[in-house]
Design an enzyme around this catalytic site. Structure first.
Site, PDB file in Angstrom:
ATOM      1  N   GLY A   1      42.408  37.048  32.721  1.00  0.00           N
ATOM      2  CA  GLY A   1      41.282  37.067  33.805  1.00  0.00           C
ATOM      3  C   GLY A   1      39.878  36.331  33.436  1.00  0.00           C
TER       4      GLY A   1
ATOM      5  N   LEU B   1      38.715  33.686  33.789  1.00  0.00           N
ATOM      6  CA  LEU B   1      37.929  32.733  34.793  1.00  0.00           C
ATOM      7  C   LEU B   1      37.212  33.385  35.743  1.00  0.00           C
ATOM      8  CD1 LEU B   1      40.824  29.926  35.269  1.00  0.00           C
ATOM      9  CD2 LEU B   1      38.481  29.650  33.655  1.00  0.00           C
TER      10      LEU B   1
ATOM     11  N   ARG C   1      45.055  31.132  36.793  1.00  0.00           N
ATOM     12  CA  ARG C   1      44.660  30.018  37.227  1.00  0.00           C
ATOM     13  C   ARG C   1      44.431  28.995  36.272  1.00  0.00           C
ATOM     14  NH1 ARG C   1      39.292  30.687  40.063  1.00  0.00           N
ATOM     15  NH2 ARG C   1      39.096  32.655  38.926  1.00  0.00           N
TER      16      ARG C   1
ATOM     17  N   TYR D   1      42.616  49.971  45.803  1.00  0.00           N
ATOM     18  CA  TYR D   1      41.737  49.586  44.481  1.00  0.00           C
ATOM     19  C   TYR D   1      41.109  50.615  43.591  1.00  0.00           C
ATOM     20  CZ  TYR D   1      38.028  47.179  41.638  1.00  0.00           C
ATOM     21  OH  TYR D   1      36.994  46.968  40.805  1.00  0.00           O
TER      22      TYR D   1
HETATM   23  P1  NAD Z   1      37.225  38.348  39.316  1.00  0.00           P
HETATM   24  O1  NAD Z   1      38.051  38.608  40.633  1.00  0.00           O
HETATM   25  O2  NAD Z   1      36.162  37.607  39.493  1.00  0.00           O
HETATM   26  O3  NAD Z   1      38.159  37.723  38.323  1.00  0.00           O
HETATM   27  C1  NAD Z   1      39.673  38.232  37.850  1.00  0.00           C
HETATM   28  C2  NAD Z   1      40.328  37.175  37.468  1.00  0.00           C
HETATM   29  O4  NAD Z   1      41.719  37.608  37.033  1.00  0.00           O
HETATM   30  C3  NAD Z   1      40.460  35.847  38.233  1.00  0.00           C
HETATM   31  O5  NAD Z   1      39.846  34.628  37.553  1.00  0.00           O
HETATM   32  C4  NAD Z   1      41.884  35.799  38.666  1.00  0.00           C
HETATM   33  O6  NAD Z   1      42.377  34.351  38.717  1.00  0.00           O
HETATM   34  C5  NAD Z   1      42.547  36.485  37.538  1.00  0.00           C
HETATM   35  N1  NAD Z   1      44.035  37.096  37.886  1.00  0.00           N
HETATM   36  C6  NAD Z   1      44.494  37.490  39.068  1.00  0.00           C
HETATM   37  N2  NAD Z   1      45.407  37.859  39.083  1.00  0.00           N
HETATM   38  C7  NAD Z   1      46.042  37.719  37.666  1.00  0.00           C
HETATM   39  C8  NAD Z   1      47.374  37.875  37.190  1.00  0.00           C
HETATM   40  N3  NAD Z   1      48.477  37.995  37.682  1.00  0.00           N
HETATM   41  N4  NAD Z   1      47.377  37.433  35.854  1.00  0.00           N
HETATM   42  C9  NAD Z   1      46.213  36.868  35.163  1.00  0.00           C
HETATM   43  N5  NAD Z   1      44.985  36.706  35.688  1.00  0.00           N
HETATM   44  C10 NAD Z   1      44.972  37.006  37.226  1.00  0.00           C
HETATM   45  O7  NAD Z   1      37.100  39.843  38.765  1.00  0.00           O
HETATM   46  P2  NAD Z   1      35.871  40.314  38.051  1.00  0.00           P
HETATM   47  O8  NAD Z   1      34.674  40.680  38.813  1.00  0.00           O
HETATM   48  O9  NAD Z   1      35.769  39.467  36.649  1.00  0.00           O
HETATM   49  O10 NAD Z   1      36.536  41.729  37.169  1.00  0.00           O
HETATM   50  C11 NAD Z   1      37.040  41.908  36.131  1.00  0.00           C
HETATM   51  C12 NAD Z   1      37.303  43.329  35.956  1.00  0.00           C
HETATM   52  O11 NAD Z   1      36.172  44.046  36.039  1.00  0.00           O
HETATM   53  C13 NAD Z   1      38.384  43.890  36.954  1.00  0.00           C
HETATM   54  O12 NAD Z   1      39.279  44.975  36.286  1.00  0.00           O
HETATM   55  C14 NAD Z   1      37.509  44.822  38.074  1.00  0.00           C
HETATM   56  O13 NAD Z   1      38.223  45.377  38.588  1.00  0.00           O
HETATM   57  C15 NAD Z   1      36.381  45.247  37.115  1.00  0.00           C
HETATM   58  N6  NAD Z   1      35.248  45.373  37.761  1.00  0.00           N
HETATM   59  C16 NAD Z   1      34.184  44.394  38.365  1.00  0.00           C
HETATM   60  C17 NAD Z   1      33.149  44.683  38.987  1.00  0.00           C
HETATM   61  C18 NAD Z   1      32.397  43.396  39.595  1.00  0.00           C
HETATM   62  O14 NAD Z   1      31.394  43.880  40.284  1.00  0.00           O
HETATM   63  N7  NAD Z   1      32.537  42.010  39.070  1.00  0.00           N
HETATM   64  C19 NAD Z   1      32.838  45.958  39.224  1.00  0.00           C
HETATM   65  C20 NAD Z   1      33.635  46.968  38.744  1.00  0.00           C
HETATM   66  C21 NAD Z   1      34.509  46.679  37.985  1.00  0.00           C
HETATM   67  C1  AKB Z   2      34.386  45.729  44.341  1.00  0.00           C
HETATM   68  O1  AKB Z   2      33.158  45.733  44.993  1.00  0.00           O
HETATM   69  O2  AKB Z   2      35.573  45.654  44.449  1.00  0.00           O
HETATM   70  C2  AKB Z   2      33.682  45.572  42.746  1.00  0.00           C
HETATM   71  C3  AKB Z   2      33.913  46.881  42.244  1.00  0.00           C
HETATM   72  C4  AKB Z   2      32.367  47.838  42.553  1.00  0.00           C
HETATM   73  O3  AKB Z   2      34.426  47.397  41.499  1.00  0.00           O
HETATM   74  N1  AKB Z   2      32.733  44.834  42.632  1.00  0.00           N
END
Ligand code: NAD
Ligand code: AKB
Length: 301
Positions: free
Chosen positions: A9, A11, A37, A134
């Site tokens: 993931g 990107l 992607r 989620y």
């Molecule tokens: P994001 O949605 O920005 O990025 C996720 C990436 O995963 C994307 O680039 C997508 O193309 C890729 N992806 C989707 N399906 C896929 C697959 N089958 N195989 C490979 N890649 C795949 O998410 P993020 O914000 O970078 O979050 C990363 C992690 O952190 C996740 O586990 C998310 O739950 C966790 N998280 C994020 C936040 C936040 O605010 N960004 C908060 C809490 C937890």
């Molecule tokens: C979302 O809003 O789904 C994420 C998270 C808090 O896990 N940013």
């Protein structure tokens, strides 16, 4: 030999910055960014492809996996089955490959593990009854982390705020979108109410927490290893707007809550991160105004 680091993931919102931080720390050749992607300098790896993950881990002699591939809350609620598959089965596939090759894993959790019965300041240990799919996937993932025999660590990230990559389909995306709208239109229509208060964190703090957690010797990590609470700054949208107005006095925000209001209302207002502070010295650097200043500096640069 240094570590060989696979990032899934890569990107996404976090991966875009974590890959750069890992390369700065361990050397460019040490990091293998992957995503489903296509993009330059990023290899294709679908986390549903169990065999493909094992081959890559074997062929590249991977030692550490930062597993970021997931569907976030808003996208996940629209595609609950796919969300379960990518988030839960994806982690199972990563754990299987790591087990066979003795790799360490970083697997992020989220404040979405908490549900409406959680106190408004979420303790580290509390019943986890999320109302979103989620959130449920993240609870199961934390349990997988704790029951697998692999060295896996996780953080319950708050909503993350950054300017280098767009937010990826979550409920907290408004706290990123608002900056882009403020600079391009001077106005934002927010999809949650003005009084909505959620735990948030500036990306630099989140990246530092991730790197720091992975430095901690295994024996120092306790029962929160599956998902340490970490707090950054907690604020309402109204407070965020007021902080943005320090930079753009003419900025206006109106409110048209949609279904994401329900997800936001099911999450706590703030996070108690005493366990992370005590066990590995976690300490955030960015408060609300510091985060807003950094966002404006980054977006205007
Ligand atoms: P994001 O949605 O920005 O990025 C996720 C990436 O995963 C994307 O680039 C997508 O193309 C890729 N992806 C989707 N399906 C896929 C697959 N089958 N195989 C490979 N890649 C795949 O998410 P993020 O914000 O970078 O979050 C990363 C992690 O952190 C996740 O586990 C998310 O739950 C966790 N998280 C994020 C936040 C936040 O605010 N960004 C908060 C809490 C937890
Ligand atoms: C979302 O809003 O789904 C994420 C998270 C808090 O896990 N940013």
């Amino acid at each position: 030999m240094g570590p060989r680091i696979l990032v899934t993931g890569a990107l996404g919102q976090i991966g875009t910055e974590l890959v750069v931080a890992l390369e700065a720390k361990h050397g460019r050749g040490s990091v293998i960014p992957t995503d489903v992607r296509e993009a330059p300098n990023c290899r294709i790896l679908d986390v549903m492809d169990a065999e493909g993950i094992i081959s890559m881990v074997n062929d590249e002699s991977v030692t550490d996996i930062y597993h970021l591939a997931a569907l976030l809350s808003a996208t996940g609620e629209r595609n609950p089955e796919l969300c379960w598959k990518i988030n839960v089965e994806g982690l199972e596939n990563i754990i299987a490959a790591a087990k066979a090759n003795n790799c360490r894993i970083f697997a992020p959790s989220s404040i979405a593990v908490f549900g409406p019965d959680c106190p408004s300041i979420a303790p580290q240990v509390t019943p986890l009854n999320p109302s979103t799919v989620y959130g449920k996937t993240k609870v199961v993932c934390e349990q997988l982390v704790m029951t697998s025999e692999v060295d896996i660590r996780g953080l319950r990230y708050p909503g993350l705020i950054s300017y280098k990559a767009p937010a990826g389909g979550g409920t907290t995306d408004y706290a990123v979108e608002i900056f882009h709208a403020a600079l391009s239109d001077g106005h934002y229509t927010c999809f949650v109410r003005e009084d909505t208060r959620l735990p948030m964190m500036y990306m630099d703090d989140a990246i530092r927490a991730t790197l720091e957690l992975m430095e901690v010797p295994t024996e120092k990590l306790g029962g929160a290893r599956g998902g340490y609470n970490i707090a950054g700054c907690s604020f309402t949208v109204g407070e965020l707007v007021a902080s943005i107005e320090r930079h753009l006095p003419e900025f206006t925000c109106t409110y048209e809550p949609d279904v994401r209001q329900k997800y936001a209302d099911s999450w706590p207002n703030d996070i108690d991160d005493d366990v992370a502070r005590m066990e590995w010295g976690w300490n955030p650097e960015f408060d609300l105004d510091g985060m807003v200043d950094a966002m404006f500096a980054g977006l205007q640069a």
